[in-house]
Design a protein around this motif. Sequence first.
Motif, mmCIF file in Angstrom:
data_model
loop_
_atom_site.group_PDB
_atom_site.id
_atom_site.type_symbol
_atom_site.label_atom_id
_atom_site.label_comp_id
_atom_site.label_asym_id
_atom_site.label_seq_id
_atom_site.Cartn_x
_atom_site.Cartn_y
_atom_site.Cartn_z
ATOM 1 N N GLY A 5 0.810 -1.209 0.000
ATOM 2 C CA GLY A 5 0.000 0.000 0.000
ATOM 3 C C GLY A 5 0.840 1.254 0.000
ATOM 4 N N ALA A 6 0.169 2.373 0.130
ATOM 5 C CA ALA A 6 0.828 3.677 0.120
ATOM 6 C C ALA A 6 1.544 3.935 1.443
ATOM 7 C CB ALA A 6 -0.211 4.771 -0.126
ATOM 8 N N ASP A 56 -0.680 -1.279 4.511
ATOM 9 C CA ASP A 56 -1.428 -2.472 4.925
ATOM 10 C C ASP A 56 -0.400 -3.505 5.374
ATOM 11 O OD1 ASP A 56 -3.465 -4.323 5.323
ATOM 12 O OD2 ASP A 56 -3.287 -5.091 3.281
ATOM 13 N N VAL A 57 -0.395 -3.821 6.661
ATOM 14 C CA VAL A 57 0.588 -4.734 7.235
ATOM 15 C C VAL A 57 -0.104 -6.047 7.570
ATOM 16 C CG1 VAL A 57 2.256 -5.089 9.086
ATOM 17 C CG2 VAL A 57 1.843 -2.781 8.204
ATOM 18 N N THR A 58 0.429 -7.146 7.045
ATOM 19 C CA THR A 58 -0.096 -8.475 7.357
ATOM 20 C C THR A 58 1.039 -9.348 7.886
ATOM 21 O OG1 THR A 58 0.249 -9.218 5.080
ATOM 22 C CG2 THR A 58 -1.924 -8.369 5.622
ATOM 23 N N THR A 59 0.686 -10.302 8.728
ATOM 24 C CA THR A 59 1.673 -11.223 9.287
ATOM 25 C C THR A 59 1.308 -12.649 8.913
ATOM 26 O OG1 THR A 59 0.496 -11.559 11.345
ATOM 27 C CG2 THR A 59 2.049 -9.722 11.274
#
Length: 50
Positions: free
Chosen positions: A9-10, A15-18
């Motif tokens: 994302g910007a 957008d952080v996913t684990t």
Amino acid sequence: MSTSLRVTGALDDPDVTTQVTKDIAVAPFNIIKRTLMYPFEMFKKEDEEK
């Protein structure tokens, strides 16, 4: 324990996913694998020193 983060994302709204659930599921298998492979690594290192 460690895990990976995926940031997309910007910059102003990332957008952080684990992958924690995947890492938790795979961790016991990795522990068993390292336990079984360790003796072979010891002998491999001894052979490389000769």
